[in-house]
Design an enzyme around this catalytic site. Structure first.
Site, PDB file in Angstrom:
ATOM      1  N   ASP A  54      46.753 -72.822  -0.286  1.00 34.96           N
ATOM      2  CA  ASP A  54      47.518 -71.590  -0.145  1.00 34.96           C
ATOM      3  C   ASP A  54      47.944 -71.110  -1.535  1.00 34.96           C
ATOM      4  OD1 ASP A  54      48.946 -69.580   1.414  1.00 34.96           O
ATOM      5  OD2 ASP A  54      50.754 -70.596   0.722  1.00 34.96           O
ATOM      6  N   ASP A  93      50.866 -68.215  -2.501  1.00 28.80           N
ATOM      7  CA  ASP A  93      52.300 -68.036  -2.698  1.00 28.80           C
ATOM      8  C   ASP A  93      53.070 -69.258  -2.215  1.00 28.80           C
ATOM      9  OD1 ASP A  93      52.625 -65.446  -3.892  1.00 28.80           O
ATOM     10  OD2 ASP A  93      51.925 -64.572  -2.014  1.00 28.80           O
TER      11      ASP A  93
END
Length: 337
Positions: free
Chosen positions: A22, A24
């Protein structure tokens, strides 16, 4: 795969051939670097682990994401980025014929992905689109949401790139695409399909893209990253640098639980011991211990600090809940790695 922690005697970068990472809250926060992220990922890649960055953000082009990562000392190419826009376009292809009209509400990344999938992008409900593709972009406003609502109200298929309620930024958490989708749902009563996490679609597409056989999901959110891992049958590493906390891990239901936990991306470079049940109900790992007595979580005298404290707290709490006990959530402390 059981809904508990897994053991890895070797560093995760040597056990798994692909990390589905991922962005953020994991690789960066807004436009700021996260401590140890660049070193952790670069070293993992040097040990043979491939990386694909999998993001629920549908507003940006893969090339832009790759450039940002490279600027943060994480050298990345566009084909190492899988966006929710690409997954959204793939979902549209499962029901729509090439050339079908799709109303796009979102940024250039979503427009490019939908056009690249062979559909005609329109901007008004009066163009009679057969579907609405909705993704986050900072410029999305009321008029855009209204056009989406008009189209969905007339029967268009509503497909959301993701349903994240919040979006981490350098200043804090802002409304995410799920909040914007909620406005359309409130106006129409129609529930959208979603291509982004927690659907495992992006994980599957990314794994197929590189031909990996042993992928590992790496994320900071239990409700998206780790839920998608569980839904797709992938082991997941929860890094404590973003939205979900170690306490959230302890209280997580089976469908949200990580297989591994780490303070940050250095966790890719380390073995992961698994707690074992000892005497008097204590779960033990690397000198730390926890148990649940009468619904209350007890930690050893060393207190709620250290990643092994997180591991034993998870093991004790999950075992108790899975055995039918009621866990007193108010008695679970904040834990720090």
């Amino acid at each position: 795969m059981t809904a508990g922690l897994l053991a890895s005697e070797r560093p995760l970068a040597e056990t798994y051939d692909l990390a589905l990472v991922d962005l953020d809250g994991v690789a960066y926060r807004g436009h700021l670097p996260i401590e140890h992220a660049a070193a952790g990922l670069t070293t993992a890649r040097g040990r043979g682990m491939r990386l694909v960055f999998v993001t629920n953000n549908a507003s940006r082009e893969p090339e832009d994401v790759a450039a940002q990562l490279t600027g943060l000392d994480i050298p990345t190419s566009a084909d190492e980025v899988m966006t929710a826009a690409q997954a959204c376009a793939a979902l549209l292809r499962t029901r729509l014929e090439p050339g079908a009209k799709v109303l796009v509400v979102g940024g250039k990344g979503l427009v490019t992905a939908v056009e690249g999938a062979g559909f005609e992008v329109v901007r008004s409900a009066d163009d009679e689109p057969v579907a609405v593709a909705q993704g986050y972009a900072p410029e999305v406003g009321w008029r855009d949401l209204a056009e989406a609502a008009y189209a969905v109200g007339r029967g268009a298929w509503h497909v959301a790139s993701n349903l994240d309620g919040s979006l981490p930024t350098a200043r804090g958490y802002a409304p995410g695409n799920g909040a914007l989708v909620g406005a359309v749902v409130s106006a129409t009563g129609a529930r959208p399909d979603s291509a982004g996490k927690p659907s495992p679609t992006m994980y599957r597409l990314a794994t197929e893209r590189v031909g990996a056989t042993s992928p590992l999901v790496v994320g900071d959110r239990l409700d998206t990253d780790l839920a998608g891992a569980r839904a797709g049958g992938y082991p997941g590493l929860h890094v404590l640098t973003g939205v979900s906390t170690a306490r959230d891990d302890v209280l997580a239901p089976p469908e949200l639980r990580p297989a591994f936990v780490a303070a940050d991306l250095r966790g890719l470079l380390e073995p992961h011991p698994v707690p074992v049940r000892g005497a008097e109900g204590w779960w033990e790992c690397a000198g730390r211990a926890a148990r649940v007595i009468d619904g209350r979580l007890e930690l050893d005298r060393q207190g709620p600090t250290g990643i092994d404290a997180v591991r034993v707290a998870c093991a004790a709490a999950w075992a108790a809940v899975d055995a039918g006990q009621e866990l007193d959530a108010a008695g679970v402390p904040e834990l720090t790695a």
